[in-house]
Design a protein around this motif. Structure first.
Motif, mmCIF file in Angstrom:
data_model
loop_
_atom_site.group_PDB
_atom_site.id
_atom_site.type_symbol
_atom_site.label_atom_id
_atom_site.label_comp_id
_atom_site.label_asym_id
_atom_site.label_seq_id
_atom_site.Cartn_x
_atom_site.Cartn_y
_atom_site.Cartn_z
ATOM 1 N N ARG A 1 0.856 -1.184 0.000
ATOM 2 C CA ARG A 1 0.000 0.000 0.000
ATOM 3 C C ARG A 1 0.891 1.234 0.000
ATOM 4 O O ARG A 1 2.076 1.154 0.321
ATOM 5 C CB ARG A 1 -0.906 0.013 1.226
ATOM 6 C CG ARG A 1 -1.955 -1.090 1.242
ATOM 7 C CD ARG A 1 -2.777 -1.020 2.523
ATOM 8 N NE ARG A 1 -1.980 -1.328 3.696
ATOM 9 C CZ ARG A 1 -2.087 -0.712 4.871
ATOM 10 N NH1 ARG A 1 -2.934 0.290 5.011
ATOM 11 N NH2 ARG A 1 -1.335 -1.070 5.886
ATOM 12 N N PRO A 2 0.354 2.396 -0.325
ATOM 13 C CA PRO A 2 1.182 3.609 -0.299
ATOM 14 C C PRO A 2 1.803 3.841 1.074
ATOM 15 O O PRO A 2 1.157 3.645 2.104
ATOM 16 C CB PRO A 2 0.176 4.713 -0.634
ATOM 17 C CG PRO A 2 -0.862 4.034 -1.460
ATOM 18 C CD PRO A 2 -1.000 2.663 -0.859
ATOM 19 N N GLY B 1 -6.275 6.759 -3.490
ATOM 20 C CA GLY B 1 -6.914 5.672 -2.754
ATOM 21 C C GLY B 1 -8.416 5.630 -2.959
ATOM 22 O O GLY B 1 -9.008 4.567 -3.196
ATOM 23 N N LEU C 1 -9.507 4.613 -6.638
ATOM 24 C CA LEU C 1 -9.066 3.316 -7.154
ATOM 25 C C LEU C 1 -10.164 2.502 -7.834
ATOM 26 O O LEU C 1 -9.941 1.968 -8.931
ATOM 27 C CB LEU C 1 -8.425 2.486 -6.030
ATOM 28 C CG LEU C 1 -6.931 2.661 -5.821
ATOM 29 C CD1 LEU C 1 -6.473 1.795 -4.649
ATOM 30 C CD2 LEU C 1 -6.150 2.309 -7.079
ATOM 31 N N ALA D 1 -0.805 4.757 -5.404
ATOM 32 C CA ALA D 1 -1.923 3.891 -5.019
ATOM 33 C C ALA D 1 -2.287 2.887 -6.106
ATOM 34 O O ALA D 1 -2.511 1.699 -5.816
ATOM 35 C CB ALA D 1 -3.139 4.733 -4.654
ATOM 36 N N GLY E 1 -3.871 11.912 -3.487
ATOM 37 C CA GLY E 1 -3.643 10.479 -3.606
ATOM 38 C C GLY E 1 -4.880 9.763 -4.128
ATOM 39 O O GLY E 1 -6.018 10.198 -3.914
#
Length: 279
Positions: free
Chosen positions: A13-14, A23, A26, A49, A21
């Motif tokens: 994961r990041p 996330g 996604l 991500a 970002g």
């Protein structure tokens, strides 16, 4: 060929909280990806991500990751090549205001690579709102943040990221360099600094150079050139008239994503973004 992931190991994961970002975006990105692609390219790696999600699915074979920000690239190089050194350096850091400002004032070019990476990770975990921002001299200038008990050294997460980065080409390069590496059948994801929604929302200072309208136009030209070469690409950006005009010849999908970059709580919430595809 994609490298299979090991279900017995933690998923990558990041390791950095990065403004903008992906996330929360996604699911939208994954739904639009080609079923198969040869090499993966991400010229604005940021928090990574999408890369880490694909690596966890065993869909990354060969990959090129890059960014113009040298401090960010230091983190990924150090995690790939010397995660033990990064972990050891992070264990020397403590969550104290005085220590934070001493570390912030350090000149990173005088530090070994693992210590440079640890400095970035430490500042990211303890600065205000997890924000990365540089002044015109290229100095990190975010103030100390207030947290109850921040995790400075998340060793399992760091080692999972290191495993995902093995064999990956990582470098400080301008985004247009993707044209030197991408081939038909490859896939490119662009996550540039977003075009501001308004003059007062202009945050593009991920590094000293910023990212203005002319940069956005050059990026559009690279995006178009990739499509002409048979390289599939997706791009995310803010939903503004300027961006819609730039990419009027491509597929544009509007999505709504929760964002928390604004320092005021009432300025946060779901905002419209676009995902642009050249296929």
């Amino acid at each position: 060929m994609a490298r299979p992931s090991d279900p017995a190991l933690p998923a990558a994961r990041p390791v950095l909280k990065w403004a903008g970002g992906k996330g929360r975006l996604l699911p939208e990105l994954l739904n639009r990806l080609p079923d198969r692609f040869a090499t993966y390219h991400e010229p604005f790696i940021g928090g990574g991500a999408l890369f880490f999600a694909l690596a966890g699915q065993g869909r990354i074979g060969r990959a090129f990751l890059s960014d113009a920000n040298p401090s960010l690239i230091d983190v990924y190089l150090a995690l790939r090549d010397d995660v033990d050194g990064v972990v050891a350096a992070l264990r020397e850091h403590v969550y104290e205001r005085e220590h934070y400002y001493r570390v912030r004032a350090l000149r990173p070019e005088g530090l070994p690579l693992p210590e440079r990476a640890a400095r970035v990770i430490y500042l990211n975990k303890t600065c205000y709102n997890g924000l990365y921002r540089e002044n015109r001299r290229g100095e990190f200038n975010v103030p100390f943040g207030r947290y109850k008990n921040p995790t400075i050294c998340d060793e399992p997460k760091l080692r999972a990221a290191s495993r995902a980065l093995q064999g990956v080409d990582i470098g400080r390069r301008p985004f247009a360099s993707v044209l030197d590496h991408a081939r038909p059948g490859d896939f490119v994801y662009f996550d540039p600094p977003y075009h501001p929604l308004s003059p007062t929302a202009n945050f593009t200072s991920y590094d000293r150079h910023g990212f203005g309208p002319d940069d956005q136009r050059r990026l559009r030209d690279v995006f178009a050139a990739l499509g002409e070469r048979g390289v599939r690409a997706l791009l995310s950006n803010s939903d503004t008239p300027f961006i819609r005009e730039l990419y009027a010849d491509f597929q544009i999908d509007q999505v709504f994503v929760a964002r928390a970059v604004n320092s005021k709580a009432n300025g946060r919430g779901k905002v419209a973004e676009v995902i642009v595809g050249n296929y």
